[in-house]
Scaffold this active site. Structure first.
Site, mmCIF file in Angstrom:
data_model
loop_
_atom_site.group_PDB
_atom_site.id
_atom_site.type_symbol
_atom_site.label_atom_id
_atom_site.label_comp_id
_atom_site.label_asym_id
_atom_site.label_seq_id
_atom_site.Cartn_x
_atom_site.Cartn_y
_atom_site.Cartn_z
ATOM 1 C CE LYS A 192 -4.537 0.570 0.340
ATOM 2 N NZ LYS A 192 -5.525 -0.479 0.011
HETATM 3 N N1 GLU Z 1 -7.188 -0.046 -3.218
HETATM 4 C C1 GLU Z 1 -7.921 -1.232 -3.548
HETATM 5 C C2 GLU Z 1 -7.953 -2.176 -2.367
HETATM 6 O O1 GLU Z 1 -7.849 -1.760 -1.236
HETATM 7 C C3 GLU Z 1 -7.434 -1.878 -4.827
HETATM 8 C C4 GLU Z 1 -6.019 -2.367 -4.810
HETATM 9 C C5 GLU Z 1 -5.514 -2.842 -6.166
HETATM 10 O O2 GLU Z 1 -6.290 -2.918 -7.096
HETATM 11 O O3 GLU Z 1 -4.322 -3.133 -6.243
HETATM 12 O O4 GLU Z 1 -8.183 -3.346 -2.503
#
Ligand code: GLU
Length: 423
Positions: free
Chosen positions: A113
């Site tokens: 993240k």
């Molecule tokens: N931000 C989204 C999540 O928390 C998508 C993450 C992604 O597609 O890599 O799952």
């Protein structure tokens, strides 16, 4: 100049929460202590300063983060969040949850993240672009299609991903489609990606209704958050005949026990950038929204909105976690006792990363799928993950969260054991 420090929406340390969840699951599923010590930490955390020239000529410096929690099952994957409350601990928690999400759905990624502590709603498009491009340059060696692949998260969009794709590609000298997902369709995005998180959430609700012998047409629903996840989920529920009686965004909460006209709400939000003023619904206290009379409550905004203080006042019988970490462990215990069925984040909001995986594959192959192929394959993966979780939950008499985390953590632990600890 005196500045007023705003209060964070995070009352508990989110990384502490994520680690406590891991320990509970490790105990229940008898996971080796040594492996738990590996999994409770993040593999790599990078902090960068992001100097940005603002429109008035001044320079501001933002704190940016990119955390890779685990890569045992593949390159790491996870979104980038722009929010004033972003901290290293929040990003670490979100990265860990991404590891479990990818393992539960069986897609070949680890978890990561990123985030920047900033006030995106008070910034111009030009300021956001310059901040994003500098952040992307600072982490250019940390990301890549075989290393770590960012995507949108809270307050970031396809446009943000386009800037990162361009910045990365200019740095390496050629276009690299699969360096980010959630891109606009014109530059290698996937059909179905924008609605994917909400579509996945809808599939988990559909599967739960089958088990409970209930129908969409008989449901009243409350959706908190009207960003990418909440807005499309409200639309899908409405299209399936459910009555959406409460919605909210970061500026206002609205209620109408007879049902809100969701297509009108979507059009209003697109035009005015806020739900405030939408005809046909009453403004209520945002805290009250979560406590409204309804069958399904879908928190689709931020973490820790249902905690030990308000959990006992929740009236919904199903909670669908469109957001990451919206229910604290304290609240989990109270809701468990009350017999509320929680569809946990790593299952309920996994649709986004699943279609991100499809986008990554399409980008690597430079061969793009039809929308119905994307949606059908998403359905298959989410339904399978739901069934596996339901089975463990029934067989071992565990809440869906513990079952889902149990399956996921075991898969990552197995991958680690199979590979062995290097060297
Ligand atoms: N931000 C989204 C999540 O928390 C998508 C993450 C992604 O597609 O890599 O799952």
């Amino acid at each position: 100049m005196a500045t007023v420090k705003r209060e964070s929406h995070l009352k508990l340390n989110p990384f502490g929460v994520a680690q406590a969840q891991l320990r509970r699951v490790a105990e229940t599923f008898a996971i080796d202590d040594g492996l738990v010590r590996v999994l409770e930490r993040c593999k790599k955390a990078v902090i960068v300063s992001v100097p940005t020239r603002m429109d008035d000529g001044s320079i501001r410096v933002f704190d940016g983060y990119r955390v890779q929690h685990n890569m045992a099952r593949g390159p790491s994957k996870g979104g980038i969040r722009y929010h004033p409350d972003v901290t290293l601990d929040e990003v670490q928690a979100l990265a860990m949850w991404m590891t479990w999400k990818c393992a539960l759905t069986g897609i070949p990624f680890g978890g990561a993240k990123g985030g920047i502590a900033c006030e995106p709603k008070a910034m111009s498009r030009g300021e956001l672009e310059r901040m994003t491009r500098r952040y992307a340059s600072e982490i250019v060696r940390e990301i890549g299609p075989q290393i770590d692949i960012p995507a949108p998260d809270v307050n970031t969009t396809g446009e943000t991903m386009a800037w990162i794709f361009d910045t990365y590609s200019m740095n390496v000298g050629y276009p690299v489609l699969s360096v980010v997902t959630g891109k606009p369709l014109t530059i290698g995005g996937s059909l179905g990606r924008e609605e994917a998180t909400s579509r996945g959430a809808l599939f988990t609700i559909r599967e739960a209704l089958k088990k409970l012998d209930r129908r969409f047409e008989d449901l009243t629903c409350v959706v908190q958050g009207f960003g990418n996840v909440g807005s499309f989920l409200a639309v899908f529920l409405h299209e399936h005949g459910s009555k959406v009686v409460g919605i909210s965004d970061s500026t206002v909460a609205l209620h109408n026990p007879k049902g809100i006209d969701i297509p009108a709400a979507l059009a209003w939000k697109r035009e005015h950038r806020t739900l405030r003023g939408l005809p046909g619904a009453d403004e209520i206290d945002p805290a009250e929204l979560l406590e409204l009379e309804c069958d399904v409550l879908a928190p689709c905004a931020l973490e820790q909105v249902i905690d030990g203080d308000n959990a006992a006042r929740i009236k919904a019988s199903i909670i669908c976690e469109g957001a990451n970490g919206p229910v604290t462990p304290d609240a989990d215990a109270i809701l468990e006792d009350a017999g509320v069925l929680i569809l946990p984040d790593i299952l309920a909001n996994a649709g986004g990363v699943v279609v991100s995986y499809f986008e990554w594959v399409q980008g690597l192959q430079e061969y793009f799928w039809k929308e119905h192929e994307v949606n059908e394959r998403l359905d298959e993966i989410i339904t399978r993950a739901f069934d596996e979780t339901w089975q463990v939950s029934q067989a071992r008499k565990l809440p869906m969260r513990v079952a889902a985390y149990g399956l996921a953590v075991q898969r990552v632990a197995d991958a680690t054991t199979t590979r062995g600890i290097y060297p």
